[in-house]
Write a protein that holds these residues in place. Structure first.
Motif, mmCIF file in Angstrom:
data_model
loop_
_atom_site.group_PDB
_atom_site.id
_atom_site.type_symbol
_atom_site.label_atom_id
_atom_site.label_comp_id
_atom_site.label_asym_id
_atom_site.label_seq_id
_atom_site.Cartn_x
_atom_site.Cartn_y
_atom_site.Cartn_z
ATOM 1 N N PHE A 1 -5.017 4.027 4.503
ATOM 2 C CA PHE A 1 -4.328 5.419 4.311
ATOM 3 C C PHE A 1 -2.913 5.126 4.235
ATOM 4 O O PHE A 1 -2.247 5.948 3.366
ATOM 5 N N SER A 2 -2.388 3.999 4.878
ATOM 6 C CA SER A 2 -0.820 4.037 4.624
ATOM 7 C C SER A 2 -0.335 3.541 3.513
ATOM 8 O O SER A 2 0.692 3.723 2.957
ATOM 9 N N ALA A 3 -1.503 2.955 2.567
ATOM 10 C CA ALA A 3 -1.290 2.659 1.121
ATOM 11 C C ALA A 3 -1.463 3.514 0.324
ATOM 12 O O ALA A 3 -0.654 4.107 -0.641
ATOM 13 N N PHE A 4 -2.702 4.258 0.437
ATOM 14 C CA PHE A 4 -3.189 5.306 -0.433
ATOM 15 C C PHE A 4 -3.759 6.358 0.381
ATOM 16 O O PHE A 4 -4.509 6.298 1.172
ATOM 17 N N PRO A 5 -3.015 7.321 0.309
ATOM 18 C CA PRO A 5 -1.915 7.863 -0.337
ATOM 19 C C PRO A 5 -0.383 7.672 -0.162
ATOM 20 O O PRO A 5 0.404 8.041 -0.816
ATOM 21 N N VAL A 6 -0.309 7.293 0.931
ATOM 22 C CA VAL A 6 1.321 7.471 1.688
ATOM 23 C C VAL A 6 2.150 6.667 0.997
ATOM 24 O O VAL A 6 2.913 7.178 0.090
ATOM 25 N N SER A 7 2.153 5.225 0.877
ATOM 26 C CA SER A 7 3.094 4.387 0.209
ATOM 27 C C SER A 7 3.223 4.657 -1.270
ATOM 28 O O SER A 7 4.214 4.670 -2.068
ATOM 29 N N ASN A 8 1.926 4.497 -1.829
ATOM 30 C CA ASN A 8 1.644 4.765 -3.026
ATOM 31 C C ASN A 8 2.344 6.128 -3.883
ATOM 32 O O ASN A 8 3.009 6.129 -4.856
ATOM 33 N N LEU A 9 1.926 7.055 -3.188
ATOM 34 C CA LEU A 9 2.385 8.471 -3.505
ATOM 35 C C LEU A 9 4.079 8.652 -3.442
ATOM 36 O O LEU A 9 4.510 9.077 -4.515
ATOM 37 N N VAL A 10 4.592 7.989 -2.383
ATOM 38 C CA VAL A 10 5.927 8.138 -1.932
ATOM 39 C C VAL A 10 6.679 7.310 -3.185
ATOM 40 O O VAL A 10 7.627 7.720 -3.776
ATOM 41 N N VAL B 1 -1.203 -2.397 9.095
ATOM 42 C CA VAL B 1 -0.446 -1.225 8.210
ATOM 43 C C VAL B 1 0.703 -1.851 7.465
ATOM 44 O O VAL B 1 1.006 -1.360 6.468
ATOM 45 N N THR B 2 1.536 -2.802 8.010
ATOM 46 C CA THR B 2 2.565 -3.376 7.413
ATOM 47 C C THR B 2 1.951 -4.182 6.259
ATOM 48 O O THR B 2 2.562 -4.005 5.058
ATOM 49 N N VAL B 3 0.748 -4.704 6.184
ATOM 50 C CA VAL B 3 0.585 -5.377 5.160
ATOM 51 C C VAL B 3 0.060 -4.481 4.121
ATOM 52 O O VAL B 3 0.435 -4.642 2.820
ATOM 53 N N TRP B 4 -0.587 -3.431 4.341
ATOM 54 C CA TRP B 4 -0.979 -2.565 3.094
ATOM 55 C C TRP B 4 0.089 -1.619 2.865
ATOM 56 O O TRP B 4 0.345 -1.460 1.603
ATOM 57 N N ALA B 5 0.866 -0.986 3.648
ATOM 58 C CA ALA B 5 1.923 -0.171 3.299
ATOM 59 C C ALA B 5 3.097 -0.913 2.308
ATOM 60 O O ALA B 5 3.617 -0.354 1.480
ATOM 61 N N GLY B 6 2.983 -2.300 2.768
ATOM 62 C CA GLY B 6 4.089 -2.951 1.768
ATOM 63 C C GLY B 6 3.798 -3.115 0.439
ATOM 64 O O GLY B 6 4.517 -3.695 -0.443
ATOM 65 N N PHE B 7 2.344 -3.153 0.240
ATOM 66 C CA PHE B 7 2.025 -3.542 -1.092
ATOM 67 C C PHE B 7 2.214 -2.466 -2.287
ATOM 68 O O PHE B 7 2.898 -2.799 -3.129
ATOM 69 N N HIS C 1 2.514 -9.615 6.152
ATOM 70 C CA HIS C 1 2.952 -8.890 7.399
ATOM 71 C C HIS C 1 4.751 -8.698 7.425
ATOM 72 O O HIS C 1 5.170 -7.855 7.675
ATOM 73 N N LEU C 2 5.294 -9.960 7.204
ATOM 74 C CA LEU C 2 6.628 -10.123 7.510
ATOM 75 C C LEU C 2 7.406 -9.329 6.553
ATOM 76 O O LEU C 2 8.348 -8.892 6.595
ATOM 77 N N ILE C 3 6.885 -9.643 5.335
ATOM 78 C CA ILE C 3 7.656 -9.159 4.182
ATOM 79 C C ILE C 3 7.573 -7.538 4.152
ATOM 80 O O ILE C 3 8.419 -6.855 3.817
ATOM 81 N N GLY C 4 6.453 -7.208 4.639
ATOM 82 C CA GLY C 4 6.279 -5.782 4.821
ATOM 83 C C GLY C 4 6.897 -5.104 5.728
ATOM 84 O O GLY C 4 7.650 -3.929 5.699
ATOM 85 N N LEU C 5 7.417 -5.879 6.748
ATOM 86 C CA LEU C 5 8.239 -5.112 7.808
ATOM 87 C C LEU C 5 9.764 -4.964 7.371
ATOM 88 O O LEU C 5 10.365 -3.876 7.884
#
Length: 456
Positions: A261-270, A54-60, A181-185
């Motif tokens: 899902f953490s990336a699309f739509p969550v992080s990208n939409l935010v 999740v941190t890898v994808w959400a941080g993208f 992962h670390l940069i996403g954190l």
């Protein structure tokens, strides 16, 4: 090379093995930082946790570039129509990236390995090389944006700031998927907190109705829904297509889908909403999201010392997330093509990207999106047809497979036609759907001909 059987590719027989000539020595970076599996499936024993995925994808996509894209959409479409494009586009991305990622999780293979089974053991290099090169371009674009914003805001040297940014991002990528992962954190919570601050602070200067009814730049909406969807999709269509490079690390299919899902739509939409709300709330005439009219510029215009210092740090960390992801994809792809190591290619390609970034290539952002919207979606749709309709889970037995290339060309050609003759439609969606249909039809026709020839 000898290809693994289906059981091996799922990683159940790969958790332990004797040391061979290809294994890293104690002095290799792979031994210290971990194997990156450029040329083989990731075994289950090496897969990462759901939190790490999740941190890898959400941080993208939780990046300032996403907020700039949201601003562009609102300027061109007005807020309410732009919001619709953001939501629909991100749901399409979830379906597209989620399906590709799920297939990669099952096999444990990266994009280049999967493409070998579709385009051929030599033909894959064209698809993988193209996407890896485009992602290197994205690394250069985002690195250039970092240097440009820092230089213009704090009156520093653009080239120097770009080099500093590029070297930092190379270092993150060199660590490997753990570096992502670390940069996403750090990047994700920082973006969400500062994004919320910018949204609340800017929205407090106006009303909800004014934001919702914002009609676009100078009161004129010039972007169609089709173009808006293409902008949303094209922003991450390249990285989304090579999602196997990330999702091969997931332990289960459920983990893979949750991470996506953490990336699309969550992080990208935010991210897009942060920029969109800011633009609609301020309603600046002829706003320039790539200049000062973005969340970074807004924080600095408040002239609060600690906030400006935090904004400086935020920009490097935030764009460092997307840059390291892009460089990781590019290095993984080219390492497979060249038979090399991801970390070595990360350094070489990263230096090349820094040189390109110093030439201000980030200024061609919109043109880059248009190109991606045409040539990339057909590749992903062809992979989906192979994975879910023909269920071709193995490697190719030929060096070149002509049908995927013909289908790719047909989809790209339709994309170009839509781009120039039907701009009200979505280039990305049109190119992808046509390529998928073409590949299914051509492959089915070829199979029937083989069946007839075999029966004669």
């Amino acid at each position: 090379m000898a290809f693994l059987n289906k059981k091996d590719m799922r990683g159940t027989n790969m958790s332990t093995h004797s040391k061979g000539p290809g294994d890293p020595s104690p002095l290799d970076a792979d031994h210290v930082l971990g194997e990156e599996y450029e040329h083989a499936p990731v075994p289950l024993s090496a897969r990462h946790s759901l939190f790490s995925m999740v941190t890898v994808w959400a941080g993208f996509p939780a990046i300032i570039t996403g907020s700039m894209t949201g601003s562009i959409l609102v300027l061109g479409m007005g807020f309410s129509r732009a919001l619709a494009a953001m939501v629909i586009g991100n749901l399409i991305m979830f379906a597209y990236v989620g399906a590709l990622g799920l297939s990669a999780t099952r096999s444990g293979r990266n994009f280049a390995l999967i493409a070998s089974g579709v385009f051929g053991t030599k033909g894959y290099a064209l698809a993988s090389g193209l996407l890896s090169t485009l992602l290197l371009g994205w690394f250069a674009v985002q690195t250039g944006i970092t240097g440009a914003l820092i230089a213009s805001t704090y009156e520093m040297n653009y080239v120097a700031m770009t080099i500093v940014a590029g070297l930092l991002y190379i270092a993150i990528t060199f660590i490997g998927v753990r570096g992502l992962h670390l940069i996403g954190l750090v990047s994700v919570p920082l973006f969400f907190v500062l994004g919320l601050f910018v949204v609340v602070h800017s929205a407090s200067t106006t009303t909800f109705d004014a934001i919702w009814n914002y009609a676009g730049n100078n009161g004129v909406a010039t972007m169609s829904m089709g173009v808006g969807l293409t902008v949303v999709i094209a922003l991450f269509i390249d990285a989304g297509t090579v999602t196997a490079d990330f999702n091969r690390w997931a332990r289960t299919g459920t983990h893979s889908l949750i991470a996506t899902f953490s990336a699309f739509p969550v992080s990208n939409l935010v991210a897009m909403l942060v920029g969109g709300i800011l633009t609609a709330a301020l309603a600046v005439p002829d706003a320039n999201p790539f200049g000062a009219d973005n969340m970074f510029g807004y924080m600095n215009t408040l002239q609060i010392g600690w906030l400006s210092a935090l904004a400086f740090l935020f920009l490097y960390i935030n764009l460092g997330s997307v840059c390291s992801h892009c460089l990781y994809n590019a290095a993984t792809g080219w390492s497979r093509i060249l038979g090399s190591k991801m970390r070595l290619l990360a350094v070489v390609l990263g230096i090349l990207g820094i040189v390109i970034a110093a030439g201000n290539v980030w200024a061609f952002f919109i043109q880059w999106l248009s190109l991606l919207g045409i040539v990339v979606p057909p590749i992903g749709m062809i992979l989906l047809v192979e994975a879910y309709i023909f269920k071709s889970g193995g490697m190719a037995d030929r060096e070149w497979r002509s049908t995927p290339f013909i289908s790719w060309a047909i989809g790209a050609a339709v994309g170009f036609l839509v781009e120039f003759y039907a701009p009200q439609l979505s280039t990305a969606i049109s190119a992808g759907i046509v390529a998928g249909i073409a590949h299914f039809a051509l492959s089915s026709l070829k199979d029937r001909r083989r069946a007839v020839d075999a029966s004669v």
